[in-house]
Design an enzyme around this catalytic site. Structure first.
Site, short mmCIF file in Angstrom:
data_model
loop_
_atom_site.label_atom_id
_atom_site.label_comp_id
_atom_site.label_asym_id
_atom_site.label_seq_id
_atom_site.Cartn_x
_atom_site.Cartn_y
_atom_site.Cartn_z
N CYS A 1 -2.57 3.51 0.21
CA CYS A 1 -2.49 2.54 -0.88
C CYS A 1 -3.57 2.72 -1.94
CB CYS A 1 -2.56 1.12 -0.30
SG CYS A 1 -1.12 0.66 0.69
N PHE B 1 7.22 -2.88 2.76
CA PHE B 1 7.03 -1.62 2.04
C PHE B 1 8.27 -1.17 1.28
CE2 PHE B 1 3.76 -1.30 5.41
CZ PHE B 1 2.65 -1.20 4.59
N HIS C 1 -4.16 -3.54 -6.49
CA HIS C 1 -3.04 -3.10 -5.67
C HIS C 1 -2.70 -4.21 -4.69
CE1 HIS C 1 -0.51 -0.76 -2.96
NE2 HIS C 1 -1.21 -1.30 -1.98
N ASN D 1 5.22 -3.41 -1.41
CA ASN D 1 4.06 -2.54 -1.40
C ASN D 1 4.58 -1.11 -1.38
OD1 ASN D 1 1.88 -0.90 -0.79
ND2 ASN D 1 1.03 -2.26 0.77
#
Length: 429
Positions: free
Chosen positions: A194, A245, A336, A369
């Site tokens: 990430c 995700f 993020h 994500n």
């Protein structure tokens, strides 16, 4: 593709910020996604059907993760999902839509991907390697179109991915797909997770500032194919990945000293990387014959909360003039969105109001994500928010200075002190 053009500006408004000579700037942004759009409302039934799982307890746990909750229940933990506390804590990921490479067609061609214990790494990499190159190519082309330059002007390529493993690497495959010059100077960042998107910006910044006239193309591309597995009571943390995700690609063109026809978006002023000792097992991923086995420690949001302020202070002090006059409330925050708990913990520790992380929460809601890509989506959201305020002649002032942040394996903190060059310049007395 989110437009990077600031749009028409009313005459009563002052001009955008001017970049500092020699400092790297983001000149354009772009993104691309696979065709498979996943609506969070349909994740549970689709995943259970595609993996031939009829375990009612696992279905109930996944349903909790994918349910829109009481907004106060957004602190998520990852490892002990069966305990009562974690059942409440994992009430939601706040994701509504995502894009994924995985499809029913792929599962029909490779049914072994949905079977426990099958050696499927070769099949996964065959799918993933092709997909990440395709998505990175599409995102790069969208970015270059927005920039307005030509591919022949790209001098450097920085490629980021944690979703492939091959020789030669994805950087060369992308350079070939784009038709870049054989002399383009390439850098690949692999398995940075990430934090990879901000790490890529840091590397692109260094290249742009050390090579006069350079135009650096940064591309990130990720897919969850390598980690797709059927659910198991022995791996409850896998369900978080199913609910959180997403896949996609991002791109940026970075260069110093913009030409009159270029429209710089952000100036990348100072960059910092830091790893936290004795936290390397908190974000743990291992390549096996069954794919990548990925696990997040429940302590991750708390570790980030405990260390983020010192990191931000250090980063702000890289430019003492800015540090002396800035407060957290005066800054923009491009973070993020690893998960809702991380954002909530940051807001609490730094005393940020809810609107400061709006761009991050919107990216998480719309795309999940998506690992290294997600910071590009956050920055695009910020560009769009600035554009809308300018078009509407809003009274609210844009923040000139801010931080671009991400957290990845290590635990590694990546950060850039940046300027929003599309912000309205304050009138001088």
């Amino acid at each position: 593709m989110v437009s990077t053009n600031a749009g028409g500006i009313a005459s009563k408004q002052s001009s955008s910020m001017a970049p500092n000579p020699g400092k790297a700037t983001i000149l354009a942004l772009g993104h691309a996604f696979p065709q498979q759009l996943v609506m969070q409302d349909y994740v549970v039934d689709g995943f259970m059907r595609n993996t031939n799982c009829d375990d009612p307890e696992l279905k109930e746990k996944l349903t909790r993760l994918c349910t829109v909750p009481d907004p106060n229940l957004i602190i998520c933990s990852y490892k002990y999902i069966y305990s009562t506390i974690i059942e409440l804590a994992c009430k939601t990921t706040t994701v509504k839509t995502r894009y994924v490479v995985m499809s029913e067609e792929i599962l029909k061609s490779y049914p072994e991907l949905a079977q426990e214990g099958q050696p499927t790494m070769k099949q996964r990499l065959d799918i993933s390697n092709k997909a990440v190159t395709q998505m990175a190519t599409e995102a790069s082309l969208a970015c270059v179109r927005s920039w307005g330059g030509a591919l022949s002007e790209i001098t450097h390529l920085v490629y980021v991915s944690s979703s492939e493993a091959r020789f030669p690497g994805g950087d060369l495959h992308l350079a070939r797909a784009l038709g870049l010059s054989p002399d383009v100077r390439r850098v690949m960042l692999a398995f940075t997770g990430c934090s990879g998107g901000v790490a890529g910006l840091r590397v692109a910044k260094g290249l742009a500032e050390s090579c006069p006239g350079a135009r650096v193309l940064l591309a990130t591309s990720e897919t969850t194919i390598v980690g797709f597995r059927p659910p198991s009571p022995d791996r409850p943390y896998d369900l978080v990945g199913v609910a959180l995700f997403g896949d996609g690609a991002g791109a940026a063109v970075v260069g110093a000293d913009p030409t009159p026809v270029e429209r710089p978006l952000f100036e990348l002023h100072s960059a910092l990387q830091r790893f936290l000792p004795d936290t390397d097992k908190t974000i743990d991923g291992r390549l096996t014959e069954e794919g990548i086995k990925f696990q997040l420690g429940r302590e991750l949001p708390h570790i980030i909360e405990a260390n983020v302020e010192a990191f931000c202070q250090k980063l702000m002090q890289e430019h003492p003039q800015a540090a002396d006059k800035l407060t957290y409330g005066d800054m923009f925050w491009a973070v993020h969105p690893g998960g809702p708990a991380i954002l909530t913990k940051m807001e609490g520790r730094l005393g940020l109001d809810g609107g400061k992380l709006r761009a991050s929460r919107s990216a998480l809601r719309d795309f999940g994500n998506a690992s290294s890509n997600t910071i590009v989506y956050v920055l695009e959201n910020m560009v769009e928010e600035t554009r809308q305020r300018r078009e509407e002649a809003a009274e609210e002032e844009d923040c000139e200075w801010g931080l671009i942040l991400a957290f990845g394996p290590g635990i590694t903190f990546e950060g850039i002190l940046a300027r929003n060059l599309q912000a309205r310049a304050r009138a001088r007395d």
